[in-house]
Design a protein around this motif. Sequence first.
Motif, PDB file in Angstrom:
ATOM      1  N   PHE A 451       0.843  -1.184   0.000  1.00 14.64           N
ATOM      2  CA  PHE A 451       0.000   0.000   0.000  1.00 14.64           C
ATOM      3  C   PHE A 451       0.889   1.248   0.000  1.00 14.64           C
ATOM      4  O   PHE A 451       1.983   1.239   0.592  1.00 14.64           O
ATOM      5  N   PRO A 452       0.446   2.319  -0.653  1.00 16.25           N
ATOM      6  CA  PRO A 452       1.264   3.544  -0.711  1.00 16.25           C
ATOM      7  C   PRO A 452       1.725   4.040   0.657  1.00 16.25           C
ATOM      8  O   PRO A 452       2.860   4.497   0.799  1.00 16.25           O
ATOM      9  N   LEU A 453       0.855   3.938   1.675  1.00 14.99           N
ATOM     10  CA  LEU A 453       1.243   4.430   3.001  1.00 14.99           C
ATOM     11  C   LEU A 453       2.374   3.604   3.597  1.00 14.99           C
ATOM     12  O   LEU A 453       3.246   4.143   4.291  1.00 14.99           O
ATOM     13  N   ILE A 454       2.372   2.297   3.349  1.00  8.57           N
ATOM     14  CA  ILE A 454       3.447   1.450   3.860  1.00  8.57           C
ATOM     15  C   ILE A 454       4.760   1.802   3.172  1.00  8.57           C
ATOM     16  O   ILE A 454       5.812   1.939   3.816  1.00  8.57           O
ATOM     17  N   LYS A 455       4.705   1.970   1.855  1.00  6.87           N
ATOM     18  CA  LYS A 455       5.909   2.365   1.122  1.00  6.87           C
ATOM     19  C   LYS A 455       6.397   3.735   1.566  1.00  6.87           C
ATOM     20  O   LYS A 455       7.601   3.958   1.704  1.00  6.87           O
ATOM     21  N   LEU A 456       5.467   4.647   1.795  1.00  2.00           N
ATOM     22  CA  LEU A 456       5.845   5.981   2.266  1.00  2.00           C
ATOM     23  C   LEU A 456       6.571   5.890   3.598  1.00  2.00           C
ATOM     24  O   LEU A 456       7.605   6.535   3.803  1.00  2.00           O
ATOM     25  N   GLY A 457       6.045   5.073   4.505  1.00  2.00           N
ATOM     26  CA  GLY A 457       6.690   4.888   5.801  1.00  2.00           C
ATOM     27  C   GLY A 457       8.087   4.306   5.674  1.00  2.00           C
ATOM     28  O   GLY A 457       9.027   4.749   6.353  1.00  2.00           O
ATOM     29  N   LEU A 458       8.262   3.312   4.790  1.00  2.00           N
ATOM     30  CA  LEU A 458       9.580   2.709   4.571  1.00  2.00           C
ATOM     31  C   LEU A 458      10.561   3.733   4.018  1.00  2.00           C
ATOM     32  O   LEU A 458      11.722   3.820   4.474  1.00  2.00           O
ATOM     33  N   PHE A 459      10.120   4.526   3.051  1.00  2.00           N
ATOM     34  CA  PHE A 459      11.001   5.537   2.461  1.00  2.00           C
ATOM     35  C   PHE A 459      11.415   6.580   3.500  1.00  2.00           C
ATOM     36  O   PHE A 459      12.574   7.012   3.528  1.00  2.00           O
ATOM     37  N   LEU A 460      10.477   6.996   4.329  1.00  2.00           N
ATOM     38  CA  LEU A 460      10.793   7.998   5.351  1.00  2.00           C
ATOM     39  C   LEU A 460      11.788   7.455   6.365  1.00  2.00           C
ATOM     40  O   LEU A 460      12.724   8.159   6.782  1.00  2.00           O
ATOM     41  N   LEU A 461      11.599   6.215   6.790  1.00  2.00           N
ATOM     42  CA  LEU A 461      12.515   5.616   7.763  1.00  2.00           C
ATOM     43  C   LEU A 461      13.925   5.479   7.194  1.00  2.00           C
ATOM     44  O   LEU A 461      14.913   5.823   7.851  1.00  2.00           O
ATOM     45  N   VAL A 462      14.014   4.968   5.971  1.00  2.00           N
ATOM     46  CA  VAL A 462      15.324   4.803   5.340  1.00  2.00           C
ATOM     47  C   VAL A 462      15.980   6.166   5.108  1.00  2.00           C
ATOM     48  O   VAL A 462      17.181   6.338   5.339  1.00  2.00           O
ATOM     49  N   GLY A 463      15.201   7.143   4.658  1.00  2.00           N
ATOM     50  CA  GLY A 463      15.748   8.474   4.434  1.00  2.00           C
ATOM     51  C   GLY A 463      16.264   9.113   5.708  1.00  2.00           C
ATOM     52  O   GLY A 463      17.362   9.674   5.733  1.00  2.00           O
TER      53      GLY A 463
END
Length: 510
Positions: A451-463
Amino acid sequence: MAEKENKKTIKQEVINSSLWGFLDKGSNIITSFLLGIVLARLLPPSDFGLIGLAMIIVGFGQIFVKLGMGPALIQKQDITERHVRVVFTTSITAGILLSIIVFASAPVTALIFDNYKVIPIVKALSIIFVISGLQIPSSALLIKKLDFRHLFYISLVESILYGFVSITLALLGFGVWSLVIGNIFRRVVSLIGSYWYVRHSLKPLFAKKEFHDLIHFGTGETLSGIFSYFALKGDYFVIGKLLGESALGLYTKAYNLMQAPTTQFVSVLTNVLFPTAAKLQADEKRLQRVFLRSMSSISFFALPLCTLLVLVAPELIYGLYGENWQGAIIPLQILGGFGIFRAMYNASASFLRAKGLVFQIFWAQVLYGIIVVVAVWFASTAFGLTGAAWAVGFAIFAMWCFMMELNIRSIRLSRLDIAYTLKPGVILAFVLFFSIQGLRMSLIFMGYSAFPLIKLGLFLLVGLFSVLITVLFLPQKWFNFVLVDLLEIVEKRVSSKFILYLQNIINFIK
């Protein structure tokens, strides 16, 4: 000795004011972001486009209500009660006149925008001019005193109440009127809060001497404000007229998301830098140091945030706002790439204003306004919303170049000094790009769909992780200016048992 104490006092005021200012803007970003998500789920883009069209007129009219008198109070070092009364009298008189004019000319506004739905909205919002006129003196005095603690309280309360009123009305089916009533209500709350903390005489006064003391700076500020607003809202006008209210709603969402992490941050610095630089306007060396450190700090924070917006725009829009807003993705990515330049030129204007160079800012805004309107008109006609976004990005970059050149000449800096201020942000931006894009490509390679929100969360954490690692392990001299400033702010607010440790860190970095 006295000069050293004065420097220390000013520095403490700046640090304390910055802390409250960042707290204010941080809470404002969060509340606005959350409210924007909820309201975007309840209302269509066309409703945001309609309120956007009406607010073009309201925002433009407020320039004439203010007449630059608020900033003139801040810039002038020695003011009396009579100056404050003159500002109050001038502002409320202008507010009442503008309210009557805008209310009566609402049908003309509809002809200009070729949209008759805005007539009742413009009439309702015309009351804002009177509210603004009443508030100008108290708001200016709060900023002059660097009293950002009380400004934070006012902003927080008005945001919460605005959200409660707007969401409640939207749920009840009021549509665009939930936004109209909410905007009026928040202005009333802000007025009450400002006057609660800074009382001044409400007795009118027309005094020639005090008026002349303020009007020269105020005139330059007003002229600059006219073309600044013309430039900043020229794209809204052209897009609304050529592409329609739905396209304007999408563009407004993209533009607001672009400026949220940068403009809110920079507005704190601007509010603090203007009165601070006004105190230091005769000390060129200190002005140079403050300018370069502020630009570097903006680069350190704003450039990574702008890069992050570009990278996660699809997940952000789809995950938080829904498919109805997918047309905002590409404009957000384009505008996000230019957000750093907008942040820097906005902050740099504080130094020109502090030295009284308001007419130079005026001519810069004239140039910017012409570029925006002409470029957006042709680009919108040929390439739609995407073309409009590229045109605005080009205008932002041109304005950055012009404003930096004015500051180079005003406080005697070199162009290399300006370029060097981008270094911290550029380093962090590259780290973010490679870490997030690397994760994205890895997910695609593994065939992982989420889901877009899960991917968004992963990107934010990695960033976030990659940025922290970079700051900790790269040579600290690249980031010292920011780390020292942050630690000094924290040092003022933590319990005493940690102060010694923080001071040791500060001394080590210095």
